[in-house]
Design a protein around this motif. Sequence first.
Motif, PDB file in Angstrom:
ATOM      1  N   LEU A   1       0.821  -1.242  -0.092  1.00 17.55           N
ATOM      2  CA  LEU A   1       0.079  -0.064  -0.091  1.00 17.55           C
ATOM      3  C   LEU A   1       0.694   1.225   0.101  1.00 17.55           C
ATOM      4  O   LEU A   1       0.558   2.437  -0.740  1.00 17.55           O
ATOM      5  CB  LEU A   1      -0.965   0.026   1.200  1.00 17.55           C
ATOM      6  CG  LEU A   1      -1.889   1.240   1.200  1.00 17.55           C
ATOM      7  CD1 LEU A   1      -2.965   1.343   0.245  1.00 17.55           C
ATOM      8  CD2 LEU A   1      -2.442   1.202   2.669  1.00 17.55           C
ATOM      9  N   LEU A   2       1.906   1.164   0.697  1.00 16.13           N
ATOM     10  CA  LEU A   2       2.824   2.536   0.757  1.00 16.13           C
ATOM     11  C   LEU A   2       3.670   2.782  -0.239  1.00 16.13           C
ATOM     12  O   LEU A   2       3.941   3.850  -0.725  1.00 16.13           O
ATOM     13  CB  LEU A   2       3.644   2.246   2.212  1.00 16.13           C
ATOM     14  CG  LEU A   2       2.769   2.379   3.536  1.00 16.13           C
ATOM     15  CD1 LEU A   2       3.887   2.334   4.613  1.00 16.13           C
ATOM     16  CD2 LEU A   2       1.693   3.406   3.477  1.00 16.13           C
ATOM     17  N   GLU A   3       3.973   1.465  -1.067  1.00 17.02           N
ATOM     18  CA  GLU A   3       4.737   1.575  -2.255  1.00 17.02           C
ATOM     19  C   GLU A   3       3.974   1.803  -3.509  1.00 17.02           C
ATOM     20  O   GLU A   3       4.464   2.500  -4.495  1.00 17.02           O
ATOM     21  CB  GLU A   3       5.824   0.349  -2.439  1.00 17.02           C
ATOM     22  CG  GLU A   3       6.892   0.446  -1.234  1.00 17.02           C
ATOM     23  CD  GLU A   3       7.683  -0.901  -1.078  1.00 17.02           C
ATOM     24  OE1 GLU A   3       7.642  -1.481  -2.218  1.00 17.02           O
ATOM     25  OE2 GLU A   3       8.492  -1.072  -0.327  1.00 17.02           O
TER      26      GLU A   3
ATOM     27  N   GLY B   1      -0.152  -2.177   5.684  1.00 22.35           N
ATOM     28  CA  GLY B   1      -1.270  -1.369   5.238  1.00 22.35           C
ATOM     29  C   GLY B   1      -2.400  -2.285   4.230  1.00 22.35           C
ATOM     30  O   GLY B   1      -3.658  -2.000   4.546  1.00 22.35           O
ATOM     31  N   CYS B   2      -1.790  -3.162   3.087  1.00 18.96           N
ATOM     32  CA  CYS B   2      -2.663  -3.698   2.496  1.00 18.96           C
ATOM     33  C   CYS B   2      -3.651  -4.775   3.158  1.00 18.96           C
ATOM     34  O   CYS B   2      -4.639  -4.866   3.079  1.00 18.96           O
ATOM     35  CB  CYS B   2      -1.699  -4.416   1.081  1.00 18.96           C
ATOM     36  SG  CYS B   2      -2.720  -5.143   0.214  1.00 18.96           S
ATOM     37  N   ILE B   3      -2.713  -5.405   4.201  1.00 16.42           N
ATOM     38  CA  ILE B   3      -3.541  -6.424   4.821  1.00 16.42           C
ATOM     39  C   ILE B   3      -4.501  -5.953   5.748  1.00 16.42           C
ATOM     40  O   ILE B   3      -5.695  -6.229   6.086  1.00 16.42           O
ATOM     41  CB  ILE B   3      -2.354  -7.445   5.762  1.00 16.42           C
ATOM     42  CG1 ILE B   3      -1.623  -7.888   4.887  1.00 16.42           C
ATOM     43  CG2 ILE B   3      -3.267  -8.171   6.755  1.00 16.42           C
ATOM     44  CD1 ILE B   3      -0.307  -8.759   5.750  1.00 16.42           C
ATOM     45  N   SER B   4      -4.519  -4.670   6.456  1.00 16.54           N
ATOM     46  CA  SER B   4      -5.475  -3.793   7.351  1.00 16.54           C
ATOM     47  C   SER B   4      -6.409  -3.549   6.435  1.00 16.54           C
ATOM     48  O   SER B   4      -7.616  -3.935   6.732  1.00 16.54           O
ATOM     49  CB  SER B   4      -4.656  -2.605   7.807  1.00 16.54           C
ATOM     50  OG  SER B   4      -3.493  -3.079   8.762  1.00 16.54           O
ATOM     51  N   ILE B   5      -6.509  -2.673   5.375  1.00 14.59           N
ATOM     52  CA  ILE B   5      -7.488  -2.577   4.615  1.00 14.59           C
ATOM     53  C   ILE B   5      -8.080  -3.777   3.871  1.00 14.59           C
ATOM     54  O   ILE B   5      -9.264  -3.818   3.724  1.00 14.59           O
ATOM     55  CB  ILE B   5      -6.978  -1.616   3.296  1.00 14.59           C
ATOM     56  CG1 ILE B   5      -6.605  -0.317   3.653  1.00 14.59           C
ATOM     57  CG2 ILE B   5      -7.957  -1.664   2.268  1.00 14.59           C
ATOM     58  CD1 ILE B   5      -6.117   0.685   2.630  1.00 14.59           C
ATOM     59  N   LEU B   6      -7.359  -4.994   3.396  1.00 13.07           N
ATOM     60  CA  LEU B   6      -8.067  -6.161   2.986  1.00 13.07           C
ATOM     61  C   LEU B   6      -9.160  -6.811   4.285  1.00 13.07           C
ATOM     62  O   LEU B   6     -10.092  -6.967   4.015  1.00 13.07           O
ATOM     63  CB  LEU B   6      -7.035  -6.812   2.649  1.00 13.07           C
ATOM     64  CG  LEU B   6      -7.632  -8.229   1.898  1.00 13.07           C
ATOM     65  CD1 LEU B   6      -8.388  -7.745   0.479  1.00 13.07           C
ATOM     66  CD2 LEU B   6      -6.304  -9.155   1.577  1.00 13.07           C
ATOM     67  N   LEU B   7      -8.583  -6.576   5.472  1.00 10.61           N
ATOM     68  CA  LEU B   7      -9.492  -7.256   6.495  1.00 10.61           C
ATOM     69  C   LEU B   7     -10.534  -6.531   6.755  1.00 10.61           C
ATOM     70  O   LEU B   7     -11.500  -7.065   7.090  1.00 10.61           O
ATOM     71  CB  LEU B   7      -8.460  -7.604   7.588  1.00 10.61           C
ATOM     72  CG  LEU B   7      -9.303  -8.110   8.753  1.00 10.61           C
ATOM     73  CD1 LEU B   7      -9.646  -9.502   8.573  1.00 10.61           C
ATOM     74  CD2 LEU B   7      -8.314  -8.164  10.158  1.00 10.61           C
ATOM     75  N   SER B   8     -10.426  -5.086   6.857  1.00  5.30           N
ATOM     76  CA  SER B   8     -11.341  -4.183   6.976  1.00  5.30           C
ATOM     77  C   SER B   8     -12.533  -4.458   6.094  1.00  5.30           C
ATOM     78  O   SER B   8     -13.825  -4.353   6.503  1.00  5.30           O
ATOM     79  CB  SER B   8     -11.137  -2.817   6.938  1.00  5.30           C
ATOM     80  OG  SER B   8     -10.038  -2.507   8.059  1.00  5.30           O
TER      81      SER B   8
END
Length: 357
Positions: free
Chosen positions: A72-74, A111-118
């Motif tokens: 997500l950050l890159e 970041g990606c894992i957090s958004i995906l789980l949300s």
Amino acid sequence: MKKQRTKTSIKRIKIRQKKIERLKIKSSKKKRQRNIINNNKKVSFKERSSNNDNFFKLPKRITVYAEANLSLLENTDNVLDFIKEIESVTTNCKKIILTLDLTIVVNIDIGCISILLSKINKLAQMNIPIICDLPKNEECRRMFFESGFSDHMRDLQGRKIKYSKKNNNLMVNRGFDKTSNQELGLAIKEAVNHLIGIKNPYQPVYSIAQEMCANSVEHANKHNKNWLFSVWYKNDDEVCFTMTDIGEGILGTLRRKFSQIIKELFLKNNKDILHRAFEKKYTSSTKDINRNKGLPKIKNIADRNYINNLIVITNDVMLDFSNDAKSKILKRKFNGTFYYWELNKNCIEIWKNRILM
């Protein structure tokens, strides 16, 4: 005489049997005719699309495939493209089984894992079952388990996935309540203990987490009040935090006066408008005099170096408070708000040695 009687009785039995056979043939013909008439009868649309038909209709199976780079950050746009594709297939089709194919992923971050789980949690509220095909890449696969992602998932038999983590990484996904406050406090104490060896509270992180959670609850749908707070132990010297809220996003919740809208015509883009929101140039959509103090408070904590590398992604903007040159307008809109920041020993020392006003 006896012989004649037996002959007549045999004849009667035969006659009766033939009569029964004729009646059977007749009734079967009538049944056949009735079936033909019923089959040719016109059925209305309402009768055809009965509730029973919908009940027995099997859910549609849909697969969404991820790109290899999901950092997500890159590579923010890559991740948001993946989330947008998930939203597009689940907006109109509610009776589906969704498979997220992550098998070719070779680069992923917290970041990606957090958004995906949300997003998965939001779809679960809509009763949409999700199947995740995790990456074949060992490092990425391990990150899914070590991050705490698997703590919120179940296998196909509905059982919790067992995995013994080697660290204190966790993801707290709750509404805004007493239990979640306690979990946040304990998680922050553990992070401080990891850095300096003492399990002390750290007010700057706790206060900004509270502000982010409060904003999530204030602007969320009444039936979907939730956020995701995660802690990732990057190494011995740094701990990363994220806060994710799937909702309208900051720009969607601002209330702007007419004079402010006129001024914004001279601003370049939404990036400048978001900067103004963190500088307390707007009131919130709820018109509460106590609201909209949260964003300037978050910025103030970052400016004082009580936290490092604060990044905010919301709507079509990415703000990097440590390096404004990296702030940008995104190609893909994100319906929500994502915060990322880091904590190290130096931040804690600056907080301890601050001049109390």
